[in-house]
Design an enzyme around this catalytic site. Structure first.
Site, PDB file in Angstrom:
ATOM      1  N   SER A 137       7.523  21.261  54.105  1.00 17.62           N
ATOM      2  CA  SER A 137       6.758  21.541  53.104  1.00 17.62           C
ATOM      3  C   SER A 137       7.715  21.977  51.953  1.00 17.62           C
ATOM      4  O   SER A 137       8.259  21.044  51.217  1.00 17.62           O
ATOM      5  CB  SER A 137       5.941  22.825  53.394  1.00 17.62           C
TER       6      SER A 137
ATOM      7  N   ASP B 286       3.618  20.573  45.946  1.00 15.09           N
ATOM      8  CA  ASP B 286       4.924  21.060  46.631  1.00 15.09           C
ATOM      9  C   ASP B 286       5.369  19.722  47.164  1.00 15.09           C
ATOM     10  O   ASP B 286       4.878  18.779  47.218  1.00 15.09           O
ATOM     11  CB  ASP B 286       4.724  22.340  47.439  1.00 15.09           C
TER      12      ASP B 286
END
Length: 445
Positions: free
Chosen positions: A102, A241
């Site tokens: 992530s 992200d």
């Protein structure tokens, strides 16, 4: 409460080369997952990844393990986490696997599973996989080995899905948008979604090289986006992200718009359109300004523990459809099954276009309270600072001073000996003083 050895709240994650993110572990994980999932059926597994250089190694190890267990794998290549959830559903795959850490730096990586319906694997399945990992690897008969294939138009399918969440009668023709893809999994998707909907798009953070994911770009560092929005005189900026499950926005003046504000805009627009079912879920860290703004609109609000998993659980418990963390995880259950940065961003753009309002003006109905966070390290063997009488007394004094116009939250870090002290209220100087007063009490333990 399960006592799992490897699976955390967001799959398995760590530094590449250190246990558990090693080739031998991941191969065995693939085999164990294959053995467990094969009991449910013989469908294929979809494997997606972000742009980290370690993704090549880890997807090969996963595929080898799955093949040894008799399951076939279909690769998507670099693909946002929510895209893998979507593709798992549409292909009726037995499961989806995402190789990503992530928003973390490139040297970390992780593995997360989705079930056939695009939601997190049930706890009992994760526990069964862990139990299988205690056994020695065995290989199915050669005639039953799994195969590997590539999904040719995975990106195109997901682009169409994203566009389908934007109202057909609206267009982005009038908007100039800077999009920052964090040199991550959305680099070849988000700019195309926006362009195909008519926007004038300037793309940054779209040159991944395997080691620059999230590096001074993306939802965790919007400084480059803020500067570019102002330089280009753009209407707004959108920052995703590394794996595309978070979104942070920037208005035309360069002001950051976080997950709390994004949820406020989407919830208010849902109310205006008669499409909001129930209330909205935030977390313990959600700004008090969000709670008060939603209350003024008559929208119920509930807080979950920090973590998108807990937001989703609270939504399911309440039967509501919208939840978010201030970090930019926005879950819209009427659109998708997990946090999706692109889809959430599109709903804000729809509100802008439909109401002929700037992002700055859409945020104006919500006054953000100053929120001060202080991290205090403590000696691991020195007892629990949260149980200390002086810490409790100082905290109670601060809470009494704030009354119902502020909040105090003390919580332990889940990964290191830290106490996170959060104080919010209407006066920034007062809030700062209160936060440091409590932090000093914690340090004195």
């Amino acid at each position: 409460m399960s006592n799992r050895k490897y699976f955390g709240t967001d799959g398995i994650r760590g530094r590449v080369g250190d246990a558990p993110i090693t080739p031998d572990f991941v191969l065995k994980l693939g085999w164990a997952a294959g053995k467990v999932l094969a009991r449910h059926g013989s469908r294929k597994i979809i494997i997606g990844k972000d742009t980290r250089i370690s993704g090549y190694m880890l997807e090969s190890a996963l595929e080898a393990g799955l093949a040894a267990a008799g399951l076939s794998a279909s690769f998507t290549g670099p693909m946002p986490t929510p895209a893998v959830a979507y593709l798992t559903r549409t292909f009726r795959a037995e499961a989806g696997i995402v190789i990503s850490a992530s928003h973390n730096p490139f040297y970390d990586n992780g593995i997360k599973f989705f079930s056939i319906d695009g939601t997190k694997l049930p706890d009992e399945v994760e526990e069964a996989i862990e139990a299988e990992m205690e056994k020695e690897i065995t290989c199915v008969d050669s005639s039953e080995l799994g195969k590997a294939s590539r999904i040719v138009d995975a990106a195109g399918r997901y682009i169409e899905f994203c566009k389908g969440t934007f109202p057909n009668e609206l267009s982005l023709n009038e908007l100039k948008i800077v999009v920052d893809c964090a040199n991550g999994a959305t680099y070849h998707i988000a700019p195309n979604v926006l362009r195909e909907l008519g926007a004038n798009v300037i793309a940054i953070g779209c040159e991944p090289n395997g080691v620059n994911i999230n590096e001074e770009v993306g939802a965790t560092d919007v400084r480059a986006l803020q500067a570019r929005v102002i330089a280009e005189k753009a209407d707004l900026g959108i920052a995703l992200d590394g794996d595309g499950d978070r979104v942070i926005m920037v208005d035309h003046e360069g002001n950051k718009v976080d997950g709390d504000q994004i949820m406020y805009i989407i919830a208010r627009e849902g109310l205006r359109q008669g499409q909001l079912r129930g209330g909205a879920v935030g977390t313990l860290m959600s700004n008090m300004g969000l709670e008060l703004a939603l209350k003024q609109l008559g929208i119920p609000f509930a807080r979950a523990k920090v973590g998108d998993r807990y937001v989703l659980e609270k939504l399911q418990e309440k039967g509501w459809r919208i939840g978010a963390e201030n970090s930019g995880h926005v879950i819209l259950l009427d659109k998708t099954t997990t946090g999706d940065g692109i889809v959430a961003g599109l709903q804000v753009l729809a509100a802008m276009v439909r109401n002929h309002m700037s992002l700055h003006d859409l945020c104006s109905g919500m006054k953000m309270f100053p929120q001060i966070l202080v991290n205090v390290r403590y000696a691991a063997g020195s007892g629990d600072p949260l149980e200390n009488d002086n810490v409790k007394a100082v905290t109670a004094e601060v809470e009494a001073a704030l009354g119902n116009r502020g909040r105090v939250l003390l919580r332990k870090s889940g990964t290191e000996p830290l106490i996170r002290v959060m104080v919010e209220g209407e006066d920034e100087a007062q809030v700062t003083e209160f936060a440091h007063r409590i932090a000093d009490a914690v340090k004195a333990v």
